[in-house]
Design an enzyme around this catalytic site. Structure first.
Site, PDB file in Angstrom:
ATOM      1  N   SER A 161       0.773  -1.131   0.010  1.00  0.00           N
ATOM      2  CA  SER A 161       0.064   0.053   0.152  1.00  0.00           C
ATOM      3  C   SER A 161       0.893   1.351  -0.058  1.00  0.00           C
ATOM      4  CB  SER A 161      -1.087  -0.097   1.181  1.00  0.00           C
ATOM      5  OG  SER A 161      -1.822  -1.025   1.246  1.00  0.00           O
ATOM      6  N   HIS A 218      -0.940  -2.480  -6.697  1.00  0.00           N
ATOM      7  CA  HIS A 218      -1.756  -2.343  -5.468  1.00  0.00           C
ATOM      8  C   HIS A 218      -3.026  -2.560  -5.787  1.00  0.00           C
ATOM      9  CE1 HIS A 218      -3.359   0.261  -2.137  1.00  0.00           C
ATOM     10  NE2 HIS A 218      -3.230  -0.913  -1.621  1.00  0.00           N
ATOM     11  N   GLU A 245      -3.487   0.219  -8.672  1.00  0.00           N
ATOM     12  CA  GLU A 245      -2.453   1.033  -8.743  1.00  0.00           C
ATOM     13  C   GLU A 245      -1.311   0.299  -9.271  1.00  0.00           C
ATOM     14  OE1 GLU A 245      -3.560   4.495  -5.302  1.00  0.00           O
ATOM     15  OE2 GLU A 245      -2.501   2.770  -4.758  1.00  0.00           O
ATOM     16  N   ASN A 285      -4.780   6.172  -1.315  1.00  0.00           N
ATOM     17  CA  ASN A 285      -4.423   6.103   0.164  1.00  0.00           C
ATOM     18  C   ASN A 285      -3.917   7.378   0.581  1.00  0.00           C
ATOM     19  OD1 ASN A 285      -5.592   3.445   0.585  1.00  0.00           O
ATOM     20  ND2 ASN A 285      -3.555   2.381   0.538  1.00  0.00           N
TER      21      ASN A 285
END
Length: 292
Positions: free
Chosen positions: A125, A146, A158, A197
């Site tokens: 992450s 990701h 991602e 994130n």
């Protein structure tokens, strides 16, 4: 390597994310998948969880036959020996705990055991892809990929570029994501938290601070954000649902290293929750904070 040359994929880690990634590789991509973890119990649990999800969300709803489910499971082989698991893999996805030292050891093993042409991806992450690539002899083949939880439902992947990741590898990873029914976005690994994130964390930090200030209970804060911004789930509710508070605790040192002590240090509310044995801000509010 060309996209059509990718036949066998390995997933390292049979936990929540690893087993879901293995599932869609077989279910949607129709790939042969090697799922690897450190012991028989973990790989058996990972395989059992895949079967349970297929039964619950597909077979029981008439979206899949038992024969189709069996075919998906038959394409997933489990291993406890990483050598056997990655020896013939064209594409490897690491999905272990967010621990940089452990990930580096895994990537060193990939470098020694996997074919030299294998593409090496991390489902991290936030860990730096360039740093992972540095421990290998082919950093141009290393990238981040990701996935988001729950993997079968979430469209975003991602695709994260390290300093030496080749354009060809990025393009191949994007093609793989599209084959799995995902929407890839490319970003550089210089952004801590990458894209989604990093942006979401700003809102999360403010909701945690509002709880800390007792502006409103967690349920009211989440309700305001859901109704005000048409979110399917409030930030605090989402963190409770995914169990992500413990990830925040575990990532404090990495975050401080990347962003400095002021931005990286764990919020005192989360630290207090962790020290008190809570992994739910809703329960912590109800049982502790509301009584103060």
């Amino acid at each position: 390597m060309k996209f059509e040359d990718v036949k066998k994929l390995a997933v390292i880690g049979a936990g929540l994310m690893g087993s879901q990634i293995a599932q869609i590789l077989s279910q949607v991509g129709a790939y042969e998948v090697h799922m690897v973890d450190i012991n028989d119990e973990l790989v058996a649990k990972g395989l059992s969880n895949i079967e349970e999800r297929l039964d619950r969300f597909f077979v029981s709803k008439g979206k899949m036959t038992d024969d189709e489910k069996d075919a998906i499971l038959s394409r997933i082989q489990v291993y406890t020996d990483i050598d056997e698991g990655v020896r013939q893999a064209d594409f490897i996805i690491e999905a272990i705990a967010e621990n940089l030292s452990l990930k580096k050891e895994i990537f060193k093993a990939f470098d020694q055991l996997a074919p030299r042409t294998s593409i090496l991806a991390s489902n991290t992450s936030y860990q730096n892809i360039s740093e992972l690539a540095f421990v290998t002899k082919a950093p141009e083949n290393v990238l981040g990929m990701h996935f988001f939880n729950p993997v079968p439902r979430m469209k975003l992947v991602e695709v994260v570029r390290g300093a030496r990741t080749s354009v060809e590898v990025l393009e191949l990873a994007c093609e793989l994501a599209k084959r799995l029914g995902k929407e890839p976005v490319i970003c550089r690994d210089t952004s801590y938290g990458f894209l989604a994130n990093r942006a979401y964390s700003a809102m999360m930090d403010e909701t945690v601070q509002m709880v800390w200030e007792r502006v409103a209970p967690p349920a009211e804060i989440d309700k305001a954000l859901k109704l005000g911004y048409n979110l399917p789930m409030g930030p605090l509710e989402l963190m409770d649902f995914t169990g992500s508070w413990s990830i925040r605790v575990a990532s404090e040192q990495d975050k401080m290293r990347e962003l400095g002590p002021e931005r990286g240090r764990l919020h005192p509310l989360i630290r207090m929750m962790y020290r008190s044995g809570y992994n739910s801000v809703y329960k912590f509010w109800e049982e502790i904070m509301s009584k103060w």
